[in-house]
Design a protein around this motif. Structure first.
Motif, short mmCIF file in Angstrom:
data_model
loop_
_atom_site.label_atom_id
_atom_site.label_comp_id
_atom_site.label_asym_id
_atom_site.label_seq_id
_atom_site.Cartn_x
_atom_site.Cartn_y
_atom_site.Cartn_z
N SER A 130 0.94 -1.03 -0.14
CA SER A 130 0.06 -0.07 -0.09
C SER A 130 0.66 1.23 0.26
O SER A 130 0.27 2.72 -0.58
N MET A 131 2.07 0.91 0.72
CA MET A 131 3.04 2.04 0.41
C MET A 131 3.24 2.87 -0.99
O MET A 131 3.34 4.11 -1.08
N PHE A 132 3.22 1.57 -2.02
CA PHE A 132 3.79 2.44 -3.62
C PHE A 132 2.32 2.55 -3.99
O PHE A 132 2.72 1.98 -5.80
N GLN A 133 1.78 2.76 -4.07
CA GLN A 133 0.80 3.48 -4.28
C GLN A 133 0.93 4.91 -5.35
O GLN A 133 1.44 5.35 -4.53
N PRO A 134 0.84 5.09 -6.17
CA PRO A 134 0.58 6.03 -7.77
C PRO A 134 0.63 7.40 -6.35
O PRO A 134 -1.07 7.55 -5.72
N LEU A 135 1.78 8.25 -6.98
CA LEU A 135 1.40 9.53 -6.07
C LEU A 135 1.82 9.66 -4.23
O LEU A 135 1.16 10.40 -3.08
N THR A 136 1.39 8.05 -3.46
CA THR A 136 2.27 8.26 -2.44
C THR A 136 3.43 9.33 -1.96
O THR A 136 4.08 8.83 -2.70
N LEU A 137 3.09 10.26 -1.01
CA LEU A 137 4.66 10.57 -0.50
C LEU A 137 5.03 9.15 0.47
O LEU A 137 4.66 9.40 2.13
N LEU A 138 6.29 9.35 1.10
CA LEU A 138 7.46 8.85 1.51
C LEU A 138 7.99 9.35 2.19
O LEU A 138 8.80 10.14 1.36
N GLU A 139 8.81 9.19 2.94
CA GLU A 139 10.25 9.12 3.51
C GLU A 139 11.16 7.56 3.97
O GLU A 139 10.35 6.83 4.54
N VAL A 140 12.26 8.17 2.79
CA VAL A 140 13.13 6.26 2.82
C VAL A 140 14.33 5.99 2.82
O VAL A 140 14.65 7.33 3.03
N GLU A 141 14.30 5.40 3.92
CA GLU A 141 16.26 5.00 3.51
C GLU A 141 15.89 4.17 2.63
O GLU A 141 15.84 3.09 2.63
N ALA A 142 17.52 4.57 1.94
CA ALA A 142 17.72 3.49 0.11
C ALA A 142 18.76 3.41 -0.08
O ALA A 142 19.40 4.27 0.78
N VAL A 169 4.77 6.66 5.15
CA VAL A 169 3.94 7.42 4.68
C VAL A 169 4.86 9.01 5.48
O VAL A 169 3.74 8.56 6.57
N ASN A 170 4.88 9.56 4.79
CA ASN A 170 4.95 10.75 5.56
C ASN A 170 4.65 11.97 4.74
O ASN A 170 5.80 11.93 2.96
N PRO A 171 3.17 13.34 4.32
CA PRO A 171 2.53 13.21 5.60
C PRO A 171 1.44 12.10 5.06
O PRO A 171 1.46 11.98 3.38
N PRO A 172 0.88 11.31 5.45
CA PRO A 172 -0.06 10.50 4.59
C PRO A 172 -1.44 11.45 3.62
O PRO A 172 -2.35 12.39 4.97
N ASN A 216 3.69 19.73 -3.19
CA ASN A 216 2.65 21.11 -2.69
C ASN A 216 1.46 21.21 -3.38
O ASN A 216 0.77 20.74 -2.67
N ALA A 217 1.61 20.42 -3.90
CA ALA A 217 0.25 20.65 -5.60
C ALA A 217 0.11 19.04 -5.21
O ALA A 217 -1.98 18.87 -4.89
N PHE A 218 -0.10 17.66 -4.50
CA PHE A 218 -0.70 16.46 -4.37
C PHE A 218 -1.34 17.02 -2.68
O PHE A 218 -2.45 16.09 -2.51
N LEU A 219 -0.65 17.57 -1.89
CA LEU A 219 -0.79 17.82 -0.69
C LEU A 219 -2.24 19.19 -1.11
O LEU A 219 -3.57 18.61 0.09
N TRP A 220 -2.38 19.94 -1.93
CA TRP A 220 -3.58 20.70 -2.04
C TRP A 220 -4.85 20.05 -2.58
O TRP A 220 -5.39 19.99 -2.32
N LEU A 221 -4.58 18.95 -3.40
CA LEU A 221 -5.95 18.34 -4.09
C LEU A 221 -6.22 17.47 -2.97
O LEU A 221 -7.47 17.88 -3.10
N ASP A 222 -5.28 17.01 -2.24
CA ASP A 222 -5.56 16.67 -0.69
C ASP A 222 -7.02 17.11 -0.12
O ASP A 222 -7.45 16.14 0.78
N LYS A 223 -6.34 18.13 0.21
CA LYS A 223 -7.34 18.95 0.79
C LYS A 223 -8.70 20.00 0.67
O LYS A 223 -8.98 20.22 1.67
N ASN A 224 -8.68 19.93 -0.67
CA ASN A 224 -9.26 20.76 -1.13
C ASN A 224 -10.88 20.27 -1.57
O ASN A 224 -10.19 19.37 -2.98
N LYS A 225 -11.78 20.67 -1.82
CA LYS A 225 -13.41 20.43 -2.26
C LYS A 225 -13.55 20.86 -3.52
O LYS A 225 -13.97 20.36 -4.52
N LYS A 226 -12.32 22.16 -4.00
CA LYS A 226 -12.51 22.14 -5.08
C LYS A 226 -12.18 21.95 -6.69
O LYS A 226 -10.42 22.69 -6.36
N PHE A 227 -11.57 21.84 -6.75
CA PHE A 227 -10.25 20.58 -7.44
C PHE A 227 -10.74 20.62 -9.29
O PHE A 227 -10.22 19.33 -9.32
N ALA A 228 -11.98 21.19 -9.32
CA ALA A 228 -12.55 19.88 -11.06
C ALA A 228 -11.52 20.46 -12.06
O ALA A 228 -11.31 20.16 -12.91
#
Length: 238
Positions: free
Chosen positions: A50-62, A78-81, A121-133
């Motif tokens: 589930s961590m590797f779904q498209p656009l997931t934001l991660l902190e990784v040690e690689a 996952v950060n932030p979820p 920033n763009a994906f976090l905006w999409l996650d939080k906002n209601k007007k996104f058409a």
């Protein structure tokens, strides 16, 4: 070399029975591909599918060997979820479409913090906002600036937009010069941010036509770029 970095998942592909090959855009190293072994069968491991779904934001040690081969992720968090992006069918459809766009558009294997910050920033905006058409439309317009073909020489009085050269001009000089609702609509999108994009009123037909123009624009400027498979789903929803 052991690296700690933020990463955005772009694409994941099943490999063999239980492995994933994951493409991620990292803050420290640009585009990277990883082999995640056994993750599709593991229920107790540190890494979950589930961590590797498209656009997931991660902190990784690689572990980055930087030899052009698949790298290895040792730990991930996952950060932030997301709160709404993965459960809202409209937002998740946008996410699927944009992940396809990014999978084809981002090719640089070097650090680009400005692009990483824009995406996060763009994906976090999409996650939080209601007007996104109109989000995906403005996202692609702004993305072009990081890819090197942002529309320039903007002038309200120049009627033609030259898709091939990426500029507004006075005359029609080739078959990719357009003077229609889309060329005027692009002028509006060049002047707004994500909060303001919803003020641009579009019906389904105009939104579809403008998006198809943007896809053609990307096709003309990115070698090998093709129309995303999820485009039809997006047209139906918006």
């Amino acid at each position: 070399m052991l690296i700690n970095t933020q990463a955005i998942i772009i694409h994941s592909l099943r490999y063999r029975e239980a492995d994933l090959i994951v493409k991620a855009f990292t803050k420290s190293s640009g585009l990277k591909s990883y082999l995640i072994r056994g993750v599709l069968k593991s229920k107790k491991g540190k890494l979950r599918a589930s961590m590797f779904q498209p656009l997931t934001l991660l902190e990784v040690e690689a572990n980055h060997k930087d030899k052009g081969t698949l790298e290895n992720i040792r730990e991930a968090k996952v950060n932030p979820p997301y709160q709404d992006l993965t459960t809202n069918v409209y937002k998740s459809s946008i996410a699927m479409f944009l992940a396809e766009v990014l999978n084809q558009a981002i090719q640089e294997e070097e650090q680009n913090e400005a692009l990483y910050q824009y995406l996060e920033n763009a994906f976090l905006w999409l996650d939080k906002n209601k007007k996104f058409a109109n989000f995906h439309l403005l996202f692609m317009v702004k993305l072009s600036s990081f890819l090197g073909f942002y529309p320039h020489q903007y002038d309200q009085d120049l009627p033609y937009f030259n898709l091939l050269d990426g500029e507004y001009q006075l005359d029609d000089t080739n078959k990719y010069c357009i003077q229609n609702e889309n060329s005027e609509l692009l002028k509006q999108f060049l002047l707004v941010n994500f909060d303001e994009a919803s003020s641009i009123k579009l019906n389904q037909s105009r939104r579809k036509s403008f998006l198809e123009m943007l896809i053609l624009y990307f096709e003309l400027h990115l070698h090998g770029f093709k129309k995303p498979r999820s485009l039809d789903i997006l047209h139906q929803l918006f």
